[in-house]
Design a protein around this motif. Structure first.
Motif, PDB file in Angstrom:
ATOM      1  N   GLN A 106       0.833  -1.288  -0.025  1.00 43.03           N
ATOM      2  CA  GLN A 106      -0.153  -0.042   0.042  1.00 43.03           C
ATOM      3  C   GLN A 106       0.744   1.229   0.059  1.00 43.03           C
ATOM      4  OE1 GLN A 106      -1.006  -1.300   4.273  1.00 43.03           O
ATOM      5  NE2 GLN A 106      -1.807   0.874   4.213  1.00 43.03           N
ATOM      6  N   TYR A 107       2.127   1.145   0.331  1.00 41.24           N
ATOM      7  CA  TYR A 107       2.860   2.537   0.611  1.00 41.24           C
ATOM      8  C   TYR A 107       3.880   2.563  -0.711  1.00 41.24           C
ATOM      9  CZ  TYR A 107       1.225   2.326   5.207  1.00 41.24           C
ATOM     10  OH  TYR A 107       0.303   2.362   6.416  1.00 41.24           O
ATOM     11  N   ASP A 156       3.125   7.273   2.611  1.00 44.92           N
ATOM     12  CA  ASP A 156       1.792   7.168   2.338  1.00 44.92           C
ATOM     13  C   ASP A 156       1.177   8.000   1.175  1.00 44.92           C
ATOM     14  OD1 ASP A 156      -1.058   7.265   2.236  1.00 44.92           O
ATOM     15  OD2 ASP A 156      -1.032   7.084   4.741  1.00 44.92           O
ATOM     16  N   THR A 183      -1.470  10.725   1.862  1.00 40.30           N
ATOM     17  CA  THR A 183      -1.001  11.974   2.714  1.00 40.30           C
ATOM     18  C   THR A 183       0.129  12.647   2.175  1.00 40.30           C
ATOM     19  OG1 THR A 183       0.004  10.807   4.423  1.00 40.30           O
ATOM     20  CG2 THR A 183      -2.389  11.094   4.697  1.00 40.30           C
ATOM     21  N   VAL A 236       6.033   7.288   6.252  1.00 43.20           N
ATOM     22  CA  VAL A 236       5.800   6.529   7.260  1.00 43.20           C
ATOM     23  C   VAL A 236       6.970   5.628   7.917  1.00 43.20           C
ATOM     24  CG1 VAL A 236       3.313   6.471   6.582  1.00 43.20           C
ATOM     25  CG2 VAL A 236       5.013   4.634   5.758  1.00 43.20           C
TER      26      VAL A 236
END
Length: 203
Positions: A178-179, A192, A195, A199
């Motif tokens: 996901q990142y 991320d 945003t 992270v």
């Protein structure tokens, strides 16, 4: 503790609290931190405090997120979001508890004839606005990052968890994850994409 020294000193600090005779306050760095010559990312780094390092907290600038510390004999400024202290048996973030911790107020006066340059738009990593959930990437992601080196992006500011990456920086996708991945100042980081906040930072 790793220290990176710089001979440039940008100014002098004046302690504003008249009764600054209390016991020294010990803080712990929760991330690798640049210790800067002044209270802001535009000032040069004079040392690096590694994650878990202990620092003597002198005080913080009123209405600011910057605090002065002494790290292994080097006195400089760090971001209060990444300092924690013990309070009633609990670890609390200095930025969120300056008042109830009784952190002294300090002021900063520039004495150098060379004023720090204002960063250009999109030329620095901004500090976090809110908390960022810490992650621990799986080994497959770490292997991907190690075997797929990305072109490094040069940015001013502290490469730390929670920092926002400018809009013009492109991220690299990681298969089935996901990142995203980007290399900032030769340090691989996970971001991320929603945003644009860091992270995870690889050491």
């Amino acid at each position: 503790m790793t220290l990176k020294r710089n001979l440039f000193l940008a100014g002098a600090i004046v302690v504003a609290s008249a009764g600054f005779a209390q016991a020294e306050m010990v803080a712990t760095a929760i991330n690798d931190l640049n210790v800067r010559a002044g209270p802001g990312p535009q000032y040069p780094s004079i040392a690096i405090a590694t994650r878990g390092s202990q620092a003597m907290l002198d005080g913080c600038v009123q209405g600011s997120r910057w605090c002065r510390v002494n790290v292994n004999g080097v006195r400089g400024w760090v971001y209060a979001q990444y300092l924690q202290v013990e309070q009633a048996g609990n670890r609390v973030i200095v930025e969120q508890h300056q008042a109830d911790l009784g952190v002294p107020v300090v002021t900063y006066e520039t004495t150098s004839s060379i004023a720090p340059a204002d960063p250009a738009p999109g030329d620095e990593l901004l500090g976090p606005v809110g908390s960022v959930e810490a992650i621990s990437p799986p080994e497959t992601v770490t292997t991907y990052v190690q075997t797929n080196p990305a072109h490094t992006v040069r940015l001013r500011g502290d490469v730390v968890v929670g920092a926002a990456v400018p809009e013009d920086v492109t991220f690299q996708e990681i298969p089935d994850y996901q990142y995203r991945y980007v290399r900032i100042n030769d340090r691989p980081v996970l971001v991320d994409p929603g945003t644009r906040r860091i992270v995870y930072v690889y050491n």
